[in-house]
Design a protein around this motif. Structure first.
Motif, short mmCIF file in Angstrom:
data_model
loop_
_atom_site.label_atom_id
_atom_site.label_comp_id
_atom_site.label_asym_id
_atom_site.label_seq_id
_atom_site.Cartn_x
_atom_site.Cartn_y
_atom_site.Cartn_z
N ASP A 52 0.83 -1.21 0.00
CA ASP A 52 0.00 0.00 0.00
C ASP A 52 0.87 1.26 0.00
OD1 ASP A 52 -2.18 -1.64 0.11
OD2 ASP A 52 -2.79 -1.11 2.14
N ARG A 53 2.08 1.14 0.51
CA ARG A 53 3.00 2.28 0.54
C ARG A 53 3.78 2.41 -0.77
NH1 ARG A 53 4.80 5.58 4.41
NH2 ARG A 53 3.95 4.35 6.13
N GLY A 54 3.67 1.42 -1.63
CA GLY A 54 4.32 1.53 -2.93
C GLY A 54 5.37 0.47 -3.24
N ARG A 55 5.62 -0.45 -2.29
CA ARG A 55 6.58 -1.51 -2.58
C ARG A 55 6.03 -2.43 -3.65
NH1 ARG A 55 8.58 -5.22 2.32
NH2 ARG A 55 6.36 -5.82 2.34
N LYS A 56 6.87 -2.84 -4.58
CA LYS A 56 6.44 -3.72 -5.68
C LYS A 56 6.19 -5.13 -5.14
CE LYS A 56 8.85 -1.16 -9.31
NZ LYS A 56 7.58 -0.58 -9.81
N TRP A 57 5.19 -5.78 -5.73
CA TRP A 57 4.84 -7.12 -5.28
C TRP A 57 6.01 -8.09 -5.42
CZ3 TRP A 57 0.84 -8.31 -2.40
CH2 TRP A 57 -0.28 -7.45 -2.42
N GLU A 58 6.76 -7.99 -6.50
CA GLU A 58 7.89 -8.91 -6.70
C GLU A 58 8.90 -8.78 -5.57
OE1 GLU A 58 11.29 -10.04 -10.06
OE2 GLU A 58 9.94 -8.32 -10.38
N ALA A 60 8.27 -7.65 -2.56
CA ALA A 60 7.62 -8.14 -1.34
C ALA A 60 7.64 -9.66 -1.28
CB ALA A 60 6.19 -7.62 -1.28
N GLU A 61 7.35 -10.29 -2.41
CA GLU A 61 7.35 -11.75 -2.45
C GLU A 61 8.75 -12.31 -2.24
OE1 GLU A 61 3.61 -12.07 -5.62
OE2 GLU A 61 5.68 -12.32 -6.30
N ASN A 62 9.73 -11.72 -2.90
CA ASN A 62 11.11 -12.23 -2.78
C ASN A 62 11.62 -12.13 -1.36
OD1 ASN A 62 11.23 -12.87 -5.49
ND2 ASN A 62 12.22 -10.96 -6.08
N LEU A 63 11.23 -11.08 -0.66
CA LEU A 63 11.64 -10.91 0.73
C LEU A 63 11.17 -12.09 1.58
CD1 LEU A 63 12.84 -8.91 2.89
CD2 LEU A 63 10.50 -8.08 3.18
N LEU A 64 9.93 -12.50 1.38
CA LEU A 64 9.38 -13.60 2.16
C LEU A 64 9.87 -14.96 1.68
CD1 LEU A 64 5.66 -12.57 2.81
CD2 LEU A 64 7.66 -12.27 4.28
N ILE A 65 10.00 -15.11 0.37
CA ILE A 65 10.46 -16.40 -0.18
C ILE A 65 11.87 -16.73 0.32
CG2 ILE A 65 11.10 -17.60 -2.31
CD1 ILE A 65 8.73 -16.05 -3.64
N GLU A 66 12.69 -15.70 0.49
CA GLU A 66 14.04 -15.91 1.02
C GLU A 66 13.98 -16.47 2.44
OE1 GLU A 66 18.08 -13.30 1.98
OE2 GLU A 66 16.54 -12.49 0.62
N GLN A 67 12.98 -16.03 3.20
CA GLN A 67 12.84 -16.49 4.58
C GLN A 67 12.07 -17.80 4.69
OE1 GLN A 67 11.52 -13.27 7.36
NE2 GLN A 67 11.57 -11.98 5.53
N PRO A 69 11.30 -20.42 1.96
CA PRO A 69 11.32 -20.95 0.58
C PRO A 69 10.29 -22.05 0.33
CG PRO A 69 13.26 -21.64 1.84
CD PRO A 69 12.58 -20.59 2.65
N ASP A 70 9.93 -22.79 1.37
CA ASP A 70 8.95 -23.86 1.20
C ASP A 70 7.52 -23.34 1.07
OD1 ASP A 70 9.18 -23.00 3.89
OD2 ASP A 70 8.12 -24.78 4.59
N ARG A 71 7.35 -22.02 1.26
CA ARG A 71 6.02 -21.40 1.17
C ARG A 71 5.88 -20.52 -0.08
NH1 ARG A 71 1.69 -22.56 4.75
NH2 ARG A 71 2.57 -23.38 6.68
N GLU A 72 6.72 -20.71 -1.06
CA GLU A 72 6.73 -19.83 -2.23
C GLU A 72 5.36 -19.75 -2.90
OE1 GLU A 72 8.99 -19.18 -6.54
OE2 GLU A 72 9.77 -20.64 -5.08
N ASN A 73 4.72 -20.90 -3.11
CA ASN A 73 3.43 -20.89 -3.80
C ASN A 73 2.38 -20.12 -3.00
OD1 ASN A 73 4.41 -22.34 -5.95
ND2 ASN A 73 3.71 -24.32 -5.19
N HIS A 74 2.40 -20.29 -1.69
CA HIS A 74 1.45 -19.58 -0.85
C HIS A 74 1.72 -18.09 -0.84
CE1 HIS A 74 0.57 -23.48 1.64
NE2 HIS A 74 0.03 -23.50 0.44
N ILE A 75 2.99 -17.73 -0.78
CA ILE A 75 3.36 -16.31 -0.76
C ILE A 75 2.92 -15.63 -2.07
CG2 ILE A 75 5.33 -14.71 -0.79
CD1 ILE A 75 6.71 -16.81 1.13
N ARG A 79 -0.96 -12.24 -4.05
CA ARG A 79 -1.29 -11.35 -5.16
C ARG A 79 -2.13 -12.05 -6.22
NH1 ARG A 79 -3.45 -8.84 -8.11
NH2 ARG A 79 -2.81 -7.07 -9.42
N GLN A 80 -1.80 -13.31 -6.50
CA GLN A 80 -2.53 -14.04 -7.53
C GLN A 80 -4.01 -14.19 -7.19
OE1 GLN A 80 -0.24 -17.65 -7.68
NE2 GLN A 80 1.41 -16.75 -8.91
#
Length: 204
Positions: A52-58, A60-67, A69-75, A79-80
Motif C-alpha cells: 500500500d505504501r508503494g513496494r512492488k509485489w515482486e 515483497a514476495e522475494n523478501l518472504l520467499i528468502e525467509q 522458501p517452502d512457502r513460495e506458492n502460498h506467498i 497477489r494471484q
C-alpha cells in the motif's frame, strides 16, 4: 455551527468494497488454523501495508520467499488470489456515494491501496471511476494516518480542509483527518452513516 461541506472524501476498503484476505486462501490453504498462522506470521497485515505504501509485489514476495522458501506458492498466492479478497461492493454505501455525485457534490477518494490492485478494483467496480479523482497511497508513497497524505489530497484537488468531510472506517484515520483540519465521520454501516450525515447541510 458546522461549516458547510463542499467536498466529500471517501475511503474505499471496508466502506465501499469488502476486503478479507482469508478469502484468497480458502482453496490454497484449506485448514483454518494453518491459514490463520500463515496470515499472522508470513503474509501479515504489516507486510501487505508496504505494498500500500508503494513496494512492488515482486520485491515483497522475494523478501518472504528468502525467509520461507517452502512457502513460495502460498506467498505468491496472495497477489494471484487478491481478486478473491474483494468479492463484492457494499450496495447501500455505493448508493450514498453515487447519490452525492448525482446531486452535484464534489466527491473524491483517499485510500490506502497498492497501485496495481487499485486499478484492478476500478475495472471490477466501475463506480470507483465516477468521482472527480483519487489519492492512492501506493502511487504517492504516503499512507493514512500520516498527515502528509491528507495535506497532499487537499493540495491535489484544491480543497478547503474545513469544508471537506472525510468518511473512513478506521478511527486513527478519522482522528488524523480532524487534526489536519478536516471534518470527518467514522463509517460503521450505511444506516449509521446516513444518520451521521443528517447533521450536515445536505441530504443523502
Amino acid at each position: 455551527m458546522t461549516t458547510k461541506i463542499k467536498h466529500i472524501v471517501f475511503d474505499i476498503g471496508s466502506v465501499l468494497i469488502h476486503y478479507d484476505p482469508q478469502l484468497g486462501f480458502t482453496d490454497l490453504i484449506p485448514d483454518q488454523t494453518e491459514r490463520n498462522w500463515f496470515l499472522q506470521n508470513i503474509c501479515t497485515h504489516e507486510w501487505n501495508l508496504q505494498q500500500d505504501r508503494g513496494r512492488k509485489w515482486e520485491d515483497a514476495e522475494n523478501l518472504l520467499i528468502e525467509q520461507f522458501p517452502d512457502r513460495e506458492n502460498h506467498i505468491k498466492g496472495f497477489r494471484q488470489n487478491w481478486h478473491k479478497m474483494v468479492p463484492y461492493a457494499y450496495d447501500d454505501s455505493v448508493a450514498i456515494f453515487r447519490q452525492f455525485i448525482a446531486d452535484g457534490h464534489d466527491v473524491t477518494m483517499l485510500t490506502n491501496f497498492a497501485s496495481d490492485t487499485f486499478r484492478e478494483a476500478q475495472e471490477r467496480f466501475v463506480f470507483l471511476k465516477e468521482p472527480r479523482g483519487v489519492t492512492v497511497s501506493g502511487d504517492v508513497f504516503l499512507m493514512k494516518p500520516e498527515r502528509e497524505i491528507y495535506d497532499l489530497h487537499i493540495e491535489s484537488f484544491d480543497l478547503n480542509p474545513a469544508e471537506t468531510l472525510f468518511i473512513d472506517d478506521n478511527l486513527p484515520n478519522i482522528i488524523a483527518a480532524r487534526e489536519a483540519g478536516w471534518q470527518a465521520v467514522q463509517f460503521i454501516d450505511p444506516a449509521t452513516l446516513r444518520s451521521d450525515l443528517n447533521s450536515y447541510q445536505f441530504i443523502t
